[in-house]
Enzyme design. Structure first.
Site, PDB file in Angstrom:
ATOM      1  N   GLU A 176      -4.196   7.691  -4.734  1.00 39.36           N
ATOM      2  CA  GLU A 176      -4.542   6.976  -5.977  1.00 39.36           C
ATOM      3  C   GLU A 176      -5.907   7.435  -6.468  1.00 39.36           C
ATOM      4  OE1 GLU A 176      -4.215   2.764  -5.324  1.00 39.36           O
ATOM      5  OE2 GLU A 176      -2.128   2.913  -4.700  1.00 39.36           O
ATOM      6  N   ARG A 180       0.870  -1.177   0.000  1.00 40.29           N
ATOM      7  CA  ARG A 180       0.000   0.000   0.000  1.00 40.29           C
ATOM      8  C   ARG A 180       0.912   1.234   0.000  1.00 40.29           C
ATOM      9  NH1 ARG A 180      -3.576  -2.763  -1.453  1.00 40.29           N
ATOM     10  NH2 ARG A 180      -5.530  -3.267  -0.389  1.00 40.29           N
ATOM     11  N   HIS A 213      -1.764   0.500  -9.843  1.00 35.63           N
ATOM     12  CA  HIS A 213      -2.328  -0.457  -8.871  1.00 35.63           C
ATOM     13  C   HIS A 213      -2.942  -1.658  -9.593  1.00 35.63           C
ATOM     14  CE1 HIS A 213      -4.072  -0.807  -4.558  1.00 35.63           C
ATOM     15  NE2 HIS A 213      -3.867  -2.012  -5.088  1.00 35.63           N
TER      16      HIS A 213
HETATM   17  P1  NAP Z   1      -0.509 -11.643   4.695  1.00 32.46           P
HETATM   18  O1  NAP Z   1      -0.410 -13.056   4.258  1.00 32.46           O
HETATM   19  O2  NAP Z   1      -1.332 -11.299   5.883  1.00 32.46           O
HETATM   20  O3  NAP Z   1       0.992 -11.114   4.900  1.00 32.46           O
HETATM   21  C1  NAP Z   1       1.322  -9.938   5.557  1.00 32.46           C
HETATM   22  C2  NAP Z   1       2.620 -10.174   6.317  1.00 32.46           C
HETATM   23  O4  NAP Z   1       3.019  -8.923   6.901  1.00 32.46           O
HETATM   24  C3  NAP Z   1       2.482 -11.193   7.459  1.00 32.46           C
HETATM   25  O5  NAP Z   1       3.521 -12.138   7.357  1.00 32.46           O
HETATM   26  C4  NAP Z   1       2.593 -10.351   8.724  1.00 32.46           C
HETATM   27  O6  NAP Z   1       3.273 -11.001   9.776  1.00 32.46           O
HETATM   28  C5  NAP Z   1       3.451  -9.203   8.244  1.00 32.46           C
HETATM   29  N1  NAP Z   1       3.266  -8.011   9.062  1.00 32.46           N
HETATM   30  C6  NAP Z   1       2.113  -7.435   9.459  1.00 32.46           C
HETATM   31  N2  NAP Z   1       2.357  -6.337  10.185  1.00 32.46           N
HETATM   32  C7  NAP Z   1       3.707  -6.226  10.267  1.00 32.46           C
HETATM   33  C8  NAP Z   1       4.579  -5.295  10.892  1.00 32.46           C
HETATM   34  N3  NAP Z   1       4.097  -4.246  11.594  1.00 32.46           N
HETATM   35  N4  NAP Z   1       5.912  -5.497  10.777  1.00 32.46           N
HETATM   36  C9  NAP Z   1       6.394  -6.570  10.077  1.00 32.46           C
HETATM   37  N5  NAP Z   1       5.613  -7.480   9.467  1.00 32.46           N
HETATM   38  C10 NAP Z   1       4.288  -7.294   9.559  1.00 32.46           C
HETATM   39  O7  NAP Z   1      -1.074 -10.719   3.521  1.00 32.46           O
HETATM   40  P2  NAP Z   1      -0.843 -10.887   1.943  1.00 32.46           P
HETATM   41  O8  NAP Z   1      -1.954 -11.666   1.358  1.00 32.46           O
HETATM   42  O9  NAP Z   1       0.558 -11.290   1.700  1.00 32.46           O
HETATM   43  O10 NAP Z   1      -1.082  -9.355   1.489  1.00 32.46           O
HETATM   44  C11 NAP Z   1      -0.232  -8.348   1.980  1.00 32.46           C
HETATM   45  C12 NAP Z   1      -0.718  -6.982   1.557  1.00 32.46           C
HETATM   46  O11 NAP Z   1      -0.484  -6.794   0.167  1.00 32.46           O
HETATM   47  C13 NAP Z   1      -2.226  -6.748   1.703  1.00 32.46           C
HETATM   48  O12 NAP Z   1      -2.575  -6.363   3.012  1.00 32.46           O
HETATM   49  C14 NAP Z   1      -2.498  -5.653   0.698  1.00 32.46           C
HETATM   50  O13 NAP Z   1      -2.430  -4.391   1.320  1.00 32.46           O
HETATM   51  C15 NAP Z   1      -1.359  -5.785  -0.291  1.00 32.46           C
HETATM   52  N6  NAP Z   1      -1.839  -6.180  -1.635  1.00 32.46           N
HETATM   53  C16 NAP Z   1      -1.643  -5.349  -2.676  1.00 32.46           C
HETATM   54  C17 NAP Z   1      -2.074  -5.714  -3.933  1.00 32.46           C
HETATM   55  C18 NAP Z   1      -1.867  -4.828  -5.112  1.00 32.46           C
HETATM   56  O14 NAP Z   1      -2.733  -4.763  -5.964  1.00 32.46           O
HETATM   57  N7  NAP Z   1      -0.732  -4.157  -5.226  1.00 32.46           N
HETATM   58  C19 NAP Z   1      -2.737  -6.935  -4.122  1.00 32.46           C
HETATM   59  C20 NAP Z   1      -2.915  -7.768  -3.022  1.00 32.46           C
HETATM   60  C21 NAP Z   1      -2.473  -7.378  -1.772  1.00 32.46           C
HETATM   61  P3  NAP Z   1       2.654 -12.267  10.565  1.00 32.46           P
HETATM   62  O15 NAP Z   1       2.710 -13.415   9.601  1.00 32.46           O
HETATM   63  O16 NAP Z   1       3.574 -12.452  11.707  1.00 32.46           O
HETATM   64  O17 NAP Z   1       1.263 -11.870  10.939  1.00 32.46           O
END
Ligand code: NAP
Length: 329
Positions: free
Chosen positions: A266, A237, A285
């Site tokens: 955005e 994000r 995006h």
């Molecule tokens: P996810 O599986 O929940 O992965 C997020 C990771 O970040 C987890 O491993 C979590 O740790 C870690 N985390 C959370 N807070 C943290 C902090 N303060 N410091 C360090 N690590 C932290 O989510 P995902 O499916 O990979 O998606 C991640 C993000 O990508 C989404 O939330 C979204 O905003 C973004 N995204 C963007 C697009 C795009 O179009 N560009 C598409 C999809 C998603 P833990 O495992 O320990 O909880």
């Protein structure tokens, strides 16, 4: 009386027909000032919302006294007031997993594009500037064998790292809230404190969710710690990064390049210098934006809302605590 759903996201005709088998469905192809009052009227009798671009405010929730579930067509839910939804007993669902690989592809495209200057040099050819053999001025840097620093090592972070480690022989370092021992074994990944990772990585890729803790996680101090040769990629994000600091770091050569799918504002403001900088690849995006994946995300949202409104536990609830325990299967 069938329950009523307001659909404002992109759903296929088949998906709308599937919903219409069990529910009354009002479709709002786009939400704007022209249909705002019709939407607000429809909200009064709505039991479910399905879509992704609506700002959910207290005001709006006050107008939807029957609302039971919101099925977001996204994995990120930083734009929803989750605590307030839980307090009101409204379930929020998202679409994890089905977009992981596609979003990782976008991340890797940005890694490749920044390292090999793909967009900049394609423009060079388009302008007709390719007059003689290219020289050092057009050289990029290798991706294979380099060090990939993942900030966030969840579903998408791991999928980017898998591409790097298994496809490109990259060394993987990660900074994440919790250790990921299985991935360490699978990919030879090593966990680092954020500052150490920034200093060590040739490519820094951000995949943490936007939360109060990760807002501006990467700013001037963090760019100062990176290698001058580093490429920085953000597919999470925009607000995880202090964009003014990023622009400064790119202008002064503190880092070499940036590949960005997301921005603080955005669509990107026309005043932003980012898309005009030769060392920036800026995308609108598109992380999950393929036909297959957007369809799968919409289907997951349809499945979530259908299950929730029929009293079955949805596949991917965000605030499962809002789910009445009496309804648990
Ligand atoms: P996810 O599986 O929940 O992965 C997020 C990771 O970040 C987890 O491993 C979590 O740790 C870690 N985390 C959370 N807070 C943290 C902090 N303060 N410091 C360090 N690590 C932290 O989510 P995902 O499916 O990979 O998606 C991640 C993000 O990508 C989404 O939330 C979204 O905003 C973004 N995204 C963007 C697009 C795009 O179009 N560009 C598409 C999809 C998603 P833990 O495992 O320990 O909880």
């Amino acid at each position: 009386m069938p329950k009523r759903i307001l659909a404002y996201g992109r759903l296929s005709d088949d998906q709308l027909a599937e919903l219409a088998r069990d529910f009354e469905v009002d479709v709002f192809e786009r939400l704007d000032s022209a249909n705002d009052s019709a939407f607000r009227t429809a909200l009064k009798g709505a039991h479910g919302l399905i879509g992704s671009s609506l700002a959910i405010t207290s005001d709006l929730l006050d107008e939807a006294p029957e609302l039971e579930v919101i099925a977001s067509i996204s994995v990120g839910y930083d734009n929803y007031p989750v605590d307030e939804l839980t307090r009101r007993g409204i379930l929020l669902c998202n679409t994890p997993d089905v977009l992981t690989e596609t979003t990782a592809d976008t991340g890797f495209a940005l890694i490749m594009a920044t390292a090999r200057r793909v967009v900049e040099l394609a423009e060079f050819v388009k302008r007709g500037d390719w007059q003689t053999s290219i020289g050092e001025a057009q050289f990029g840097s290798d991706v294979h064998g380099k060090t990939l620093g993942m900030i966030g090592f969840g579903r998408i972070g791991a999928a980017v790292a898998r591409r790097g480690a298994l496809g490109f022989g990259m060394k993987v370092r990660y900074s994440n809230a919790s250790p990921k021992t299985e991935l360490e074994k699978e990919l030879g990944a090593e966990r680092r404190e954020l500052d150490e990772l920034l200093a060590e990585a040739d490519f820094v890729c951000v995949t943490v969710p936007l939360t109060p803790e990760t807002h501006h996680l990467i700013g001037a101090r963090e760019f100062g710690l990176m290698k001058r040769s580093a490429c920085f990629v953000n597919i999470a994000r925009g607000k995880v990064v202090d964009e003014a600091a990023l622009i400064g770091a790119l202008e002064t050569g503190e880092i070499r390049a940036a590949g960005l799918d997301v921005f603080e504002q955005e669509p990107l403001s026309p005043e932003s210098p980012l898309p005009h900088m030769a060392n920036v690849v800026a995308l609108p995006h598109i992380g999950s934006a393929t036909h297959e994946t957007r369809n799968a995300m919409a289907q997951r949202a349809v499945d979530n809302i259908t299950r929730a409104l029929k009293g079955q536990r949805p596949i991917s609830p965000v605030n499962a605590e809002a789910w009445p325990t009496t309804q648990d299967e």
